[in-house]
Motif scaffolding. Structure first.
Motif, short mmCIF file in Angstrom:
data_model
loop_
_atom_site.label_atom_id
_atom_site.label_comp_id
_atom_site.label_asym_id
_atom_site.label_seq_id
_atom_site.Cartn_x
_atom_site.Cartn_y
_atom_site.Cartn_z
N VAL A 282 41.00 10.93 32.24
CA VAL A 282 41.32 12.01 31.30
C VAL A 282 42.80 11.89 30.98
CG1 VAL A 282 41.57 14.51 31.02
CG2 VAL A 282 39.55 13.59 32.16
N SER A 283 43.12 11.91 29.68
CA SER A 283 44.52 11.94 29.29
C SER A 283 44.80 13.23 28.55
CB SER A 283 44.88 10.73 28.41
OG SER A 283 44.29 10.85 27.13
N VAL A 284 46.01 13.74 28.75
CA VAL A 284 46.44 14.98 28.11
C VAL A 284 47.78 14.69 27.45
CG1 VAL A 284 47.18 17.36 28.51
CG2 VAL A 284 45.26 16.42 29.81
N THR A 285 47.86 14.96 26.14
CA THR A 285 49.10 14.79 25.40
C THR A 285 49.60 16.16 24.99
OG1 THR A 285 48.31 12.67 24.56
CG2 THR A 285 50.19 13.67 23.40
N PHE B 30 52.43 9.54 34.20
CA PHE B 30 53.15 10.28 33.17
C PHE B 30 53.89 9.28 32.30
CE2 PHE B 30 52.91 12.93 36.91
CZ PHE B 30 52.57 14.17 36.42
N SER B 31 53.92 9.53 31.01
CA SER B 31 54.78 8.74 30.12
C SER B 31 55.39 9.70 29.10
CB SER B 31 54.01 7.61 29.45
OG SER B 31 52.95 8.11 28.69
N PHE B 32 56.70 9.48 28.86
CA PHE B 32 57.44 10.34 27.95
C PHE B 32 58.69 9.60 27.48
CE2 PHE B 32 60.52 13.83 27.16
CZ PHE B 32 59.82 14.52 26.19
N ALA B 33 58.85 9.52 26.19
CA ALA B 33 60.04 8.92 25.57
C ALA B 33 60.36 7.54 26.14
CB ALA B 33 61.23 9.86 25.73
N GLY B 34 59.34 6.71 26.31
CA GLY B 34 59.56 5.35 26.78
C GLY B 34 59.61 5.18 28.29
N PHE B 35 59.60 6.26 29.03
CA PHE B 35 59.61 6.19 30.49
C PHE B 35 58.20 6.46 31.01
CE2 PHE B 35 63.89 7.52 29.32
CZ PHE B 35 64.65 6.57 29.98
N ALA C 137 58.17 19.75 26.31
CA ALA C 137 57.47 18.56 26.81
C ALA C 137 56.61 17.89 25.74
CB ALA C 137 56.62 18.93 28.01
N LYS C 138 56.77 18.29 24.49
CA LYS C 138 55.96 17.70 23.41
C LYS C 138 56.08 16.18 23.45
CE LYS C 138 55.00 17.85 18.53
NZ LYS C 138 55.22 18.53 17.28
N GLY C 139 54.93 15.52 23.46
CA GLY C 139 54.88 14.06 23.53
C GLY C 139 54.61 13.51 24.92
#
Length: 160
Positions: A55-58, A78-83, A64-66
């Motif tokens: 399950v993925s949640v965006t 977790f992935s966010f802004a390239g990390f 935390a948008k994105g």
């Protein structure tokens, strides 16, 4: 006395034919839907994507948008802004929506005899996950309406 026996026999025959009907509505193997997650006084919008294995949640709102969270039953990434970062899911906060959705559908799909109750406009599933007892409401068209874990003050409202 003779009148009592036929009446009791009729009642026995009437009630022996009554039993609770088990409903088995279609549970989609994959799912992609916009939802609103509410935990206590905090809420945010996101998109939930469920596959057979994860399950993925965006996150679509708040700071935390994105942010993308993916849970496969073992690891939470977790992935966010390239990390990106991965943790052991068994030791992570149980209110994470990826974990909640995964556990609910895992419970439903692994139940030996699923008993969905027919309610006005759809079906009601009840069960237990690591966060607590849940109630999942499914619409008659097999889309989902809401998922609630009352003991944790947690709700996911599916936006159709």
């Amino acid at each position: 006395m003779k009148k009592i026996i036929p009446l009791s026999l009729i009642l026995l025959l009437l009630f022996s034919g009554c039993k609770i009907k088990n409903y088995t509505p279609e549970i989609p193997v994959t799912l992609e839907q916009n939802v609103k997650v509410t935990s206590g006084d905090f809420s945010y919008d996101c998109v939930i994507c469920k596959t057979e294995s994860a399950v993925s949640v965006t996150v679509d709102s708040t700071a935390a948008k994105g942010l993308v969270m993916v849970y496969d039953g073992k690891a939470l990434s977790f992935s966010f802004a390239g990390f990106s970062y991965e943790v052991d899911g068994s030791n992570f906060e149980r209110k994470n929506p990826a974990i909640v959705i995964y556990e609910v559908f895992d419970y439903i799909n692994s139940a030996s005899q699923l008993n969905a109750r027919k309610i006005d406009g759809g079906f009601k599933y009840e069960g237990k996950i690591s966060l607590g007892d849940f109630v999942l409401i499914q619409n008659e068209d097999n889309s989902f309406d809401s998922l609630t874990v009352k003991s944790a003050d947690y709700k996911i409202q599916f936006i159709n």
